[in-house]
Design a protein around this motif. Structure first.
Motif, PDB file in Angstrom:
ATOM      1  N   ASP A   1       0.879  -1.264   0.085  1.00  0.00           N
ATOM      2  CA  ASP A   1      -0.023   0.182  -0.005  1.00  0.00           C
ATOM      3  C   ASP A   1       0.858   1.351   0.131  1.00  0.00           C
ATOM      4  OD1 ASP A   1      -2.202  -1.715   0.175  1.00  0.00           O
ATOM      5  OD2 ASP A   1      -2.665  -1.476   2.464  1.00  0.00           O
TER       6      ASP A   1
ATOM      7  N   ARG B   1      -2.715  -8.883  -4.944  1.00  0.00           N
ATOM      8  CA  ARG B   1      -3.485  -9.280  -3.437  1.00  0.00           C
ATOM      9  C   ARG B   1      -2.725 -10.302  -3.000  1.00  0.00           C
ATOM     10  NH1 ARG B   1      -9.592 -10.527  -6.230  1.00  0.00           N
ATOM     11  NH2 ARG B   1      -9.183  -9.377  -8.111  1.00  0.00           N
TER      12      ARG B   1
ATOM     13  N   LEU C   1      -4.654  -6.224  -7.989  1.00  0.00           N
ATOM     14  CA  LEU C   1      -5.646  -5.433  -7.342  1.00  0.00           C
ATOM     15  C   LEU C   1      -6.840  -5.003  -8.268  1.00  0.00           C
ATOM     16  CD1 LEU C   1      -3.278  -3.105  -5.033  1.00  0.00           C
ATOM     17  CD2 LEU C   1      -4.898  -5.278  -4.379  1.00  0.00           C
TER      18      LEU C   1
ATOM     19  N   MET D   1     -10.066  -1.463  -5.137  1.00  0.00           N
ATOM     20  CA  MET D   1      -9.456  -1.699  -3.911  1.00  0.00           C
ATOM     21  C   MET D   1      -8.073  -0.477  -3.932  1.00  0.00           C
ATOM     22  SD  MET D   1      -8.654  -5.789  -4.362  1.00  0.00           S
ATOM     23  CE  MET D   1      -9.934  -7.019  -4.474  1.00  0.00           C
TER      24      MET D   1
ATOM     25  N   GLU E   1      -9.144   1.947  -1.162  1.00  0.00           N
ATOM     26  CA  GLU E   1      -8.781   1.411   0.122  1.00  0.00           C
ATOM     27  C   GLU E   1      -7.240   1.388   0.615  1.00  0.00           C
ATOM     28  OE1 GLU E   1      -9.857  -2.632   2.767  1.00  0.00           O
ATOM     29  OE2 GLU E   1     -10.908  -2.185   0.626  1.00  0.00           O
ATOM     30  N   SER E   2      -6.268   0.809  -0.435  1.00  0.00           N
ATOM     31  CA  SER E   2      -5.041   0.869  -0.071  1.00  0.00           C
ATOM     32  C   SER E   2      -4.530   2.158   0.262  1.00  0.00           C
ATOM     33  CB  SER E   2      -4.460   0.197  -1.333  1.00  0.00           C
ATOM     34  OG  SER E   2      -4.504  -1.181  -1.588  1.00  0.00           O
TER      35      SER E   2
END
Length: 237
Positions: free
Chosen positions: A82, A192, A207, A211, A214-215
């Protein structure tokens, strides 16, 4: 339009209804109800303001966040991913879909130095195979340079991340022959995570665009910033 607003229709739904009406008039060669340069957009903005349904503010990722992320040392695979995802997406000005499409073979380390430009040693070229506004489909190639401060060197941190988690270009990589196509054998750059034999490792599944936000929020929150006003589009902003 007034009745639609009284019934609680959103501004986007009203705009869709307008578009359908405009299309039908155009189909039968009738004068459109909304005519003139930018009039459709101006009317849409009026309805948006009147319905009090303006979009929530999304901040761009600013320098202090990037510096804090590069100076951080996250412990888990997901938090490391992330962190680097957020930094690379911001510095290279990438859209969520472009981040998802990146593969490890899209990182061209020392590309400029190998071409004879030794002053650019320690940099990395990122191959974005397709962009939304790339009509000619030539791709886009942002470059990340070596930092004067070793603690802020994203290129070295990318190398360390790939080496630590054994993410590398495969021998049968097809990017050299087909640079604008997805490679069938090389793993995603940001994938992922899966748990196998009690250990967390990168998977072969990239990903999803949903997503990415969110990361990015997780990464920003991990260095002490309020992440509520950030989303996946914040990197490109």
């Amino acid at each position: 339009t007034w009745h639609l607003m009284l019934c609680g229709y959103s501004a986007s739904s009203i705009r869709d209804i307008w578009s359908a009406i405009q299309f039908r008039h155009d189909l039968f060669d009738l004068p459109k109800p909304i005519q003139g340069r930018r009039q459709f957009t101006l009317w849409s903005n009026c309805v948006l303001a009147a319905s009090s349904s303006s979009r929530s503010l999304k901040l761009p990722i600013f320098r202090e966040v990037i510096v804090a992320l590069l100076q951080s040392a996250p412990a888990t695979l997901a938090s490391q991913r992330d962190k680097l995802l957020t930094v690379v997406a911001t510095l290279a000005c990438l859209r969520p879909s472009e981040v998802c499409a990146l593969q490890v073979c899209d990182l061209l380390f020392d590309f400029h130095a190998n071409a004879g430009f030794l002053e650019f040693g320690g940099s990395v070229l990122i191959r974005v195979i397709k962009r939304k506004n790339d009509a000619a489909r030539k791709g886009h190639f942002p470059a990340l340079a070596k930092s004067q401060n070793p603690a802020l060197d994203v290129v070295q941190q990318l190398k360390d991340f790939l080496a630590t988690h054994h993410i590398g270009v495969q021998g049968q990589c097809s990017k050299l022959d087909f640079p604008h196509a997805t490679c069938a054998v090389c793993p995603p750059l940001f994938s992922r995570c899966v748990t196998s034999a009690g250990a967390v490792r990168p998977s072969s599944r990239p990903l999803l665009p949903q997503m990415i936000g969110e990361s990015i929020q997780n990464a920003i929150a991990s260095v002490g910033f309020d992440s509520d006003s950030f989303s996946a589009v914040s990197a490109r902003k």
